[in-house]
Design an enzyme around this catalytic site. Structure first.
Site, PDB file in Angstrom:
ATOM      1  CD1 TRP A  50     -17.908 -19.180  12.218  1.00 48.64           C
ATOM      2  CD2 TRP A  50     -16.889 -20.767  11.024  1.00 48.64           C
ATOM      3  NE1 TRP A  50     -17.344 -20.064  13.112  1.00 48.64           N
ATOM      4  CE2 TRP A  50     -16.708 -21.061  12.398  1.00 48.64           C
ATOM      5  CE3 TRP A  50     -16.331 -21.629  10.085  1.00 48.64           C
ATOM      6  CZ2 TRP A  50     -16.002 -22.175  12.854  1.00 48.64           C
ATOM      7  CZ3 TRP A  50     -15.621 -22.750  10.532  1.00 48.64           C
ATOM      8  CH2 TRP A  50     -15.463 -23.011  11.906  1.00 48.64           C
ATOM      9  CE  LYS A  51     -15.174 -18.116  16.078  1.00 51.85           C
ATOM     10  NZ  LYS A  51     -14.267 -18.351  17.218  1.00 51.85           N
ATOM     11  N   GLY A  90       2.142  -3.696  16.058  1.00 57.29           N
ATOM     12  CA  GLY A  90       2.859  -2.442  15.860  1.00 57.29           C
ATOM     13  C   GLY A  90       4.330  -2.510  16.218  1.00 57.29           C
ATOM     14  CG  HIS A 126      -2.024  -1.017   1.096  1.00 58.67           C
ATOM     15  ND1 HIS A 126      -1.765  -2.371   1.138  1.00 58.67           N
ATOM     16  CD2 HIS A 126      -3.368  -0.898   0.919  1.00 58.67           C
ATOM     17  CE1 HIS A 126      -2.911  -3.028   1.009  1.00 58.67           C
ATOM     18  NE2 HIS A 126      -3.888  -2.165   0.871  1.00 58.67           N
ATOM     19  CG  ASP A 175      -3.611  -1.653   8.866  1.00 57.60           C
ATOM     20  OD1 ASP A 175      -4.777  -1.920   8.498  1.00 57.60           O
ATOM     21  OD2 ASP A 175      -2.788  -1.055   8.143  1.00 57.60           O
ATOM     22  CG  MET A 176      -7.452  -6.623  11.516  1.00 61.50           C
ATOM     23  SD  MET A 176      -7.803  -7.939  12.714  1.00 61.50           S
ATOM     24  CE  MET A 176      -8.556  -9.159  11.647  1.00 61.50           C
TER      25      MET A 176
END
Length: 342
Positions: free
Chosen positions: A226-227, A307, A45, A174-175
């Site tokens: 599924w979560k 982090g 990114h 950050d996910m």
């Protein structure tokens, strides 16, 4: 391994954006965020996204001159319209509004609609933590992941950011809601490597660690099966409802791609205003020591909190130069010199 000084990367990206038609001030801010993402090791990114962003400007997916506008405010909640301007600039504005509201009320919420790709969401978590604030933020996206049990893409990967300031190193999560983002698939494929764990399904429906096969099938794996699928659906709904903007199925109808028309939420907390700053530092310091003291699987490894590795990578890259993909670096240099168009 090819390394380039941070400032050279930032300045080169800024020139590329100016050649693409952006005002110099906006170009420099965008370039700093892209360069910082690569500096922090989030190559997918950072520099790697520059050619595609220039393409989106040329195609009109992003309006280089648009500014976010205030829609309404109710107490500590403000609704903004990004007018499809550059996603980083819109998200930065929304983050700062949430921080200002938190300074006044203890908590501040900026709900941003009609914006574009914010690139690396974690950047806004670091931005808030540097200012002593807690931030919880997320975005929805166009469909790029199957809901659990499906084969076709009907949900977004809807990244979630959580950041807590700490003097010894901020705690920043950050996910994406996919096991790996498409950006991570790209960078892994470019290095000729496989993913460390299966990240999706191939064309035959088999779990695979081959990033290219997952990119081709578009069957990326939700985090937690599924979560993750359930969480991404709720993040999508809440982002659209709170901002009065588009949900994933409506972004799909726009039909542009790269998150154009998406909705984002920024929730800031001011520990100093809430009277919990000292307690927060005690808690995060205790967590850091406790987690770092974990018994690692491999004897020479160290267990880290979110982090911690980012900060270590940043320090290395600032001292030794930022690692770049040579092919993409040459492409960005050509854009900066006006010798290439996308």
């Amino acid at each position: 391994m090819h390394r380039v000084p941070f400032q050279q990367i930032e300045d080169t990206i800024a020139r590329a954006f100016v050649h693409a038609g952006m005002a110099s001030g906006k170009a420099q801010t965008l370039a700093r965020f892209h360069a910082q993402s690569s500096c922090d090791g989030v190559y997918s990114h950072g520099l790697n996204r520059v050619p595609s962003f220039v393409k989106h400007l040329a195609e009109g997916w992003v309006d280089a001159d648009a500014e976010p506008v205030h829609v309404r405010q109710t107490g500590p909640v403000e609704v903004l319209d990004g007018q499809r301007g550059p996603g980083i600039l819109n998200a930065l504005h929304a983050t700062d509004r949430a921080l200002d509201l938190a300074a006044a009320h203890g908590v501040g919420i900026a709900a941003l609609r009609n914006t574009t790709h914010w690139m690396r969401g974690g950047a806004f978590g670091w931005h808030a933590a540097d200012r002593g604030k807690v931030l919880i933020a997320w975005t929805n996206t166009e469909s790029c992941m199957p809901a659990w049990g499906a084969t076709d893409t009907r949900v977004g990967n809807n990244p979630l950011v959580m950041a807590v300031p700490r003097k010894g190193g901020h705690v920043v999560l950050d996910m994406a809601m996919s096991q790996y983002s498409y950006g991570k698939l790209q960078t892994t494929r470019l290095k000729g490597e496989e993913l460390p764990y299966p990240g999706g399904f191939d064309a035959e429906g088999n779990l695979t660690s081959d990033p290219g096969a997952i990119e081709a099938s578009r069957r990326i794996l939700p985090t937690g099966f599924w979560k993750g699928s359930g969480l991404t659906i709720l993040l999508d709904v809440l982002a659209a409802v709170l901002s009065e903007g588009n949900a994933t199925h409506q972004i799909d109808q726009i039909g542009v791609g790269s998150c154009t028309g998406c909705s984002q939420i920024f929730i800031a907390l001011d520990p100093a205003r809430l009277g919990s700053a000292a307690h927060m530092q005690e808690i995060v310091d205790g967590m850091a020591v406790y987690v770092n003291g974990s018994a690692p699987i491999a004897p020479n490894d160290k267990v880290t909190y979110p982090g911690q590795n980012t900060l270590r990578t940043r320090q290395d890259h600032m001292a030794q130069g930022v690692i770049v993909d040579e092919g993409i670096w040459k492409e960005v240099q050509a854009l900066a010199d006006g010798k290439s168009q996308v």
